[in-house]
Design a protein around this motif. Structure first.
Motif, mmCIF file in Angstrom:
data_model
loop_
_atom_site.group_PDB
_atom_site.id
_atom_site.type_symbol
_atom_site.label_atom_id
_atom_site.label_comp_id
_atom_site.label_asym_id
_atom_site.label_seq_id
_atom_site.Cartn_x
_atom_site.Cartn_y
_atom_site.Cartn_z
ATOM 1 N N ARG A 134 13.907 29.240 -16.590
ATOM 2 C CA ARG A 134 14.002 28.285 -15.493
ATOM 3 C C ARG A 134 14.159 26.865 -16.010
ATOM 4 O O ARG A 134 13.884 26.585 -17.185
ATOM 5 C CB ARG A 134 12.748 28.394 -14.620
ATOM 6 N N PRO A 135 14.623 25.953 -15.148
ATOM 7 C CA PRO A 135 14.883 24.578 -15.586
ATOM 8 C C PRO A 135 13.615 23.877 -16.066
ATOM 9 O O PRO A 135 12.522 24.094 -15.548
ATOM 10 C CB PRO A 135 15.434 23.904 -14.324
ATOM 11 N N LEU A 136 13.788 23.056 -17.095
ATOM 12 C CA LEU A 136 12.698 22.208 -17.560
ATOM 13 C C LEU A 136 12.575 21.025 -16.611
ATOM 14 O O LEU A 136 13.498 20.222 -16.474
ATOM 15 C CB LEU A 136 12.986 21.717 -18.978
ATOM 16 N N GLU A 137 11.446 20.922 -15.944
ATOM 17 C CA GLU A 137 11.191 19.828 -14.997
ATOM 18 C C GLU A 137 9.877 19.168 -15.404
ATOM 19 O O GLU A 137 8.797 19.600 -14.996
ATOM 20 C CB GLU A 137 11.126 20.360 -13.562
ATOM 21 N N PRO A 138 9.948 18.142 -16.260
ATOM 22 C CA PRO A 138 8.726 17.526 -16.776
ATOM 23 C C PRO A 138 7.834 16.972 -15.674
ATOM 24 O O PRO A 138 8.304 16.532 -14.625
ATOM 25 C CB PRO A 138 9.258 16.398 -17.666
ATOM 26 N N ILE A 139 6.535 17.016 -15.933
ATOM 27 C CA ILE A 139 5.565 16.447 -14.988
ATOM 28 C C ILE A 139 5.860 14.968 -14.774
ATOM 29 O O ILE A 139 5.861 14.476 -13.649
ATOM 30 C CB ILE A 139 4.134 16.654 -15.533
ATOM 31 N N GLU A 140 6.106 14.270 -15.864
ATOM 32 C CA GLU A 140 6.510 12.866 -15.814
ATOM 33 C C GLU A 140 8.003 12.805 -16.112
ATOM 34 O O GLU A 140 8.421 13.137 -17.221
ATOM 35 C CB GLU A 140 5.740 12.059 -16.862
ATOM 36 N N PRO A 141 8.831 12.417 -15.158
ATOM 37 C CA PRO A 141 10.278 12.414 -15.389
ATOM 38 C C PRO A 141 10.649 11.661 -16.663
ATOM 39 O O PRO A 141 10.179 10.565 -16.926
ATOM 40 C CB PRO A 141 10.823 11.698 -14.148
ATOM 41 N N PRO A 196 -4.729 17.006 -18.448
ATOM 42 C CA PRO A 196 -5.147 18.339 -18.007
ATOM 43 C C PRO A 196 -4.002 19.320 -17.814
ATOM 44 O O PRO A 196 -4.202 20.527 -17.876
ATOM 45 C CB PRO A 196 -5.870 18.060 -16.680
ATOM 46 N N SER A 197 -2.794 18.807 -17.550
ATOM 47 C CA SER A 197 -1.623 19.674 -17.387
ATOM 48 C C SER A 197 -0.555 19.246 -18.385
ATOM 49 O O SER A 197 -0.293 18.051 -18.546
ATOM 50 C CB SER A 197 -1.058 19.571 -15.963
ATOM 51 N N ILE A 198 0.059 20.204 -19.041
ATOM 52 C CA ILE A 198 1.090 19.886 -20.024
ATOM 53 C C ILE A 198 2.376 20.621 -19.684
ATOM 54 O O ILE A 198 2.371 21.662 -19.021
ATOM 55 C CB ILE A 198 0.635 20.220 -21.459
#
Length: 469
Positions: free
Chosen positions: A13-20, A220-222
């Motif tokens: 699936r596409p890489l969608e970073p938590i922080e754009p 807490p989330s990576i």
């Protein structure tokens, strides 16, 4: 669009970073009770390839790779060697860093050590105790209660009711309520290191260390967590349970796991003695660049069969790249630009990126580069390039190599004494002093540099089959 295969969901699936625009990556690093073998480095270099490619694509990356420096094997190894765990850990951490540098692994942005994060580990365990996910035993250990976490087993696709296997501690070594439960904190034992903390004396369990270190440096989330397939269970399964129970949020968005490296048909492992160490191979004359190529040239989710034959093939591949770059650097043809070269470079870039965008599919990416090498060599032989074309093609190949990390250093990075020998040989050729020219050629070969005389004059390249790589 970059797409990656997530072990937890089983989908690409596409890489969608938590922080754009920014990707946080945590990689399980070495446990420093002995030298790291090339099977471990396959996992580390796959993560390095990922980091390099994301940066090539314009993303900001924070890469954290831990060092496990407190562990049952380290304690036993230190006792056997008559050293403290710190001394043993320092010794093999330095060896790991030396090997990583030889293999051109990008230095991680943060390399935390477990013993440097005891307060963070204690804080996380306290949260698990407060939430009812953990319990104490009479001897002072603290365990995670598997029954409190119904989602346990999703990563490894296990039935939580089944018995656990593969733990680093024997089932009867510590008393616990359920054989499936795993240690967060191990009560003090004579002859073992111990910390006095708010949750009592003792030392951390293996699994909790990575959760605490990743949270400390990435939150807490990576975005991405990498490791070998052997870490899926129990290590990464336990990381998910303790992390999400402690924070209440998703721990990792994408799990990437690298398949085993096989030597003589079997998984490489210290426990079986079926290993090859980086320093030993380099001391035997193996090129570090060829070894790096061999370890990254097969898709990370496919088992890699390492052999003398695979190393010979890797050496030949690296030599082809060196040779075309040397030819381009020495090229002196003046004339019009090749009108088809820009299209060739654009097509190569598109194929290279399409392959690596597809879950780091390295084989077609390498295929695109070597198709370019073939076309460039044809143009060189036909004198169809201008001098400016040659410069553009060389710069392009070196740009793609920022992802691969296998080509020789440019001339500016050659040792000064070698550069003087190269210049001296050129002068000898110009003076038609053939004996001196031959002598200098042989001396350069002994130093690991091949010199060729071409219609564009003298050109040189670093030999691949030398220890310096």
């Amino acid at each position: 669009m970059i797409r990656l295969h997530d072990t937890l969901s089983g989908s690409t699936r596409p890489l969608e970073p938590i922080e754009p625009g920014h990707v946080g990556i945590y990689s399980c690093g070495p446990t420093v009770y002995g030298p790291t073998h090339i099977g471990n480095f396959r996992s580390f270099l796959f993560a390095d390839l990922l980091v390099r490619y994301l940066r090539y694509r314009g993303l900001s990356v924070t890469w954290v790779m831990n060092v496990t420096d407190i562990d049952d094997k380290i304690i036993k190894g230190a006792a056997a060697a008559g050293l403290s765990i710190g001394e043993l850990g320092d010794r093999y951490t330095r060896q790991f860093q030396t090997d990583a540098a030889a293999l051109r692994m990008t230095t991680p942005d943060v390399q935390p050590r477990a013993t440097g994060h005891i307060p963070q580990i204690v804080d996380l365990i306290q949260k698990l105790l407060d939430g009812g996910y953990a319990y104490r035993t009479d001897e002072g250990s603290i365990f995670f209660r598997i029954a409190s976490w119904p989602r346990y087993g999703r990563l490894a696709r296990l039935d939580p009711a089944s018995l656990r296997v593969g733990e680093r501690v024997e089932a009867d070594e510590y008393a616990k309520d359920d054989v499936r439960d795993f240690a967060l904190w191990k009560g003090p034992k004579r002859g073992e290191p111990s910390w006095d903390t708010a949750i009592g004396p003792g030392r951390p369990g293996w699994h909790i260390e990575c959760s605490a270190m990743s949270m400390t440096h990435l939150g807490p989330s990576i975005d991405i967590h990498t490791g070998g397939v052997d870490l899926i269970f129990p290590h990464h399964e336990d990381e998910i349970a303790q992390s999400e129970a402690g924070t209440g949020v998703e721990f990792v968005r994408t799990w990437l796991h690298c398949a085993h490296l096989q030597l003589a048909g079997s998984k490489m492992a210290k426990s079986t003695g079926n290993i090859a160490r980086v320093a030993e191979l380099l001391n035997q004359g193996v090129s570090a660049r060829a070894l790096r190529y061999a370890l990254i040239s097969v898709h990370y989710r496919v088992p890699l069969a390492y052999s003398d034959e695979s190393l010979v093939a890797a050496t030949a591949a690296v030599d082809r790249l060196d040779a075309v770059l040397a030819a381009l650097d020495a090229y002196r043809q003046e004339g019009p630009d090749d009108p088809l070269l820009p299209e060739l470079l654009d097509e190569t870039r598109a194929a290279f990126e399409a392959a690596l965008d597809d879950d780091l599919n390295i084989s077609p990416a390498l295929g695109a580069i070597f198709e370019l090498v073939r076309e460039v060599n044809r143009r060189l032989d036909g004198r169809d390039l201008s001098r400016a074309d040659a410069g553009r093609a060389a710069a392009f190949i070196r740009e793609l190599d920022t992802v691969l990390g296998v080509t020789a250093e440019p001339a500016a990075d050659v040792p000064p004494d070698v550069a003087k020998l190269i210049e001296a040989r050129a002068a000898a050729r110009a003076a038609r002093d053939w004996p001196e020219s031959d002598r200098l050629r042989d001396e350069l070969a002994d130093r690991g540099f091949a010199v060729e005389d071409t219609r564009d004059g003298q050109r040189w390249r670093r030999l691949v089959d030398v220890t310096s790589g």
